[in-house]
Enzyme design. Structure first.
Site, PDB file in Angstrom:
ATOM      1  N   HIS A   1       0.765  -0.969   0.305  1.00  0.00           N
ATOM      2  CA  HIS A   1       0.270  -0.309   0.479  1.00  0.00           C
ATOM      3  C   HIS A   1       0.620   0.692  -0.283  1.00  0.00           C
ATOM      4  CE1 HIS A   1      -3.095   2.523   0.527  1.00  0.00           C
ATOM      5  NE2 HIS A   1      -3.682   1.943   1.436  1.00  0.00           N
TER       6      HIS A   1
ATOM      7  N   HIS B   1      -1.274  -0.560 -12.000  1.00  0.00           N
ATOM      8  CA  HIS B   1      -1.900   0.334 -10.603  1.00  0.00           C
ATOM      9  C   HIS B   1      -3.715  -0.628 -11.432  1.00  0.00           C
ATOM     10  CE1 HIS B   1      -4.780   3.287  -8.398  1.00  0.00           C
ATOM     11  NE2 HIS B   1      -3.661   2.925  -8.194  1.00  0.00           N
TER      12      HIS B   1
ATOM     13  N   ASP C   1       3.552   6.943  -6.697  1.00  0.00           N
ATOM     14  CA  ASP C   1       4.759   6.293  -6.426  1.00  0.00           C
ATOM     15  C   ASP C   1       6.180   6.497  -7.415  1.00  0.00           C
ATOM     16  OD1 ASP C   1       4.330   6.374  -3.613  1.00  0.00           O
ATOM     17  OD2 ASP C   1       3.089   3.941  -4.091  1.00  0.00           O
TER      18      ASP C   1
END
Ligand code: ACO
Length: 376
Positions: A222, A261, A312
């Site tokens: 996560h 994703h 990220d």
């Protein structure tokens, strides 16, 4: 035996509730908070404005925003017993563990803020205001330094940076972090937000809900991929090695952090915005090394796997250039996401339904119980 039922592992594609807070258009690459496109919010708003939007469902007027800023600034100090708990933490403690423990401890000293229900807006603001102080205080204490006294005139982002680094942020630094906080503030029913809502749905309190959420965000599936992106950049070293290192990893079926994703099938819009900020901050600092490396990595991964960057990929480079240590990246994520967690908890209280799915039982049901003395 119970009737067999379809199992949706990981609750994938299960629509568990209705929410007005956040919409992700995975095919169109759009992210919406309460009706507003993340690109507009990142270009024009501030983290405080976005927190107001998430909590109240509408953008604030100038006066409302001013009041919220003052209120958040007035709620930054930690009670002395919680500061003492931080001082007792081992220096090598994981900052996410420290954050979770401090929020949990805070509940004991602030029982009025923890009552479930609409009054929890006070608790939402308190937790949002105080998380940077917890993080900054622990980071300084583990270096043998005293926690800083907060400065009410600083924005949330500027205070967060000062609390961690001990030096004031310039305008560009504060704005870069402000944008990162805006981008991470909510993301629909991600695992930590779901955990917060599950806790709230039992009519438990806000601080317990946020404690659950922090524990959930801690897992490497996560929060935390950006830390590993920075490790990859260290491994690559120079842009000319990107192709070789990334291809070798892909050949070993390793995942490249910062790509792919579950929801976005095109580029994550947060990655697009952070790419620009990585370049902007890199230029201002005279250090485009991370940006150049990331561009190379992006090219190889897209060519080889057709994968797009997620939030990220570039965030770690921005944080590193701002002087934020790697092990504080996930806690900084929490500093932002607490606005979304608390908004979801408030929404849960308004439309409460105990969240309690069922499991398909796959064990036996007809075993004969033998007293322990007969089992040898
Ligand atoms: N690197 C290499 N290959 C990848 C990656 C990646 N980062 N992501 C997906 N793939 C490949 C898989 O190997 C798989 O290939 P295959 O069909 O040949 O086996 C295919 O793409 C589909 O992958 P899934 O795991 O089914 O995709 P899913 O939607 O479940 O994964 C996830 C999403 C977990 C984010 C994944 O892309 C990943 O592991 N990414 C790296 C970690 C990361 O960056 N996490 C941050 C996400 S954003 C956030 O949480 C804030």
């Amino acid at each position: 035996m119970p009737e067999p039922q379809d199992v949706q592992r990981g609750l994938e594609d299960v629509v568990a509730l209705e929410s007005r807070i956040c919409y992700i258009d995975g095919k169109g690459g759009r992210l919406i908070y309460d009706g507003y496109d993340i690109r507009d919010l990142a270009a024009h708003s501030t983290f405080e404005e976005v927190a107001y939007l998430l909590w109240y469902g509408q953008l604030p007027t100038t006066n409302q925003l001013d009041e919220l800023r003052k209120r958040l600034a007035s709620l930054r100090e930690l009670p002395a017993p919680v500061l003492r708990i931080l001082a007792e933490m081992p220096k090598e403690a994981l900052p996410m563990d420290v954050l979770r423990t401090a929020v949990s401890a805070l509940a004991v000293f602030e029982p009025d803020e923890t009552k479930p229900g609409e009054a929890s807006i006070g608790g939402a603001q308190r937790l949002t205001a105080v998380l940077p102080t917890i993080l900054g205080s622990f980071h300084r204490l583990r270096q043998g330094l005293s926690p800083l006294v907060q400065r009410p005139e600083l924005s949330h982002a500027a205070w967060l940076l000062r609390a961690i680094r001990g030096t004031d942020a310039n305008q560009l630094e504060a704005r870069a972090l402000d944008v990162a906080l805006i981008l991470h503030a909510d993301h629909e029913l991600n695992a930590s937000t779901f955990a917060a809502r599950v806790t709230a749905s039992t009519l438990s309190d806000l601080y317990s809900s946020v404690t659950s959420a922090i524990g959930t965000l801690k897992g490497p599936l996560h929060g935390g991929a950006n830390e590993r992106v920075m490790e990859l950049l260290e491994e690559i070293g120079t842009p000319d090695r990107a192709e070789e290192v990334v291809r070798a990893k892909l050949a070993r079926h390793e995942r490249i952090m910062g790509f792919g994703h579950r929801v976005y099938k095109v580029e994550d819009p947060r990655a697009t915005i952070l790419r620009d900020w990585s370049k902007k901050v890199g230029e201002a600092k005279g250090n485009l090394r991370y940006y150049d490396l990331l561009r190379q990595v992006e090219g190889v991964v897209h060519r080889e796997k057709g994968l797009y960057p997620n939030v990220d990929l570039y965030s770690g480079s921005v944080y590193t250039l701002l002087g934020i240590p790697k092990d504080l990246f996930t806690p900084v994520f929490a500093v932002s996401r607490v606005a979304g967690w608390t908004a979801h908890v408030l929404e849960e209280y308004q439309d409460l339904r105990l969240i309690r799915p069922t499991a398909r039982y796959v064990g036996p049901v007809d075993l004969v119980y033998r007293p322990i003395a007969e089992r040898g």
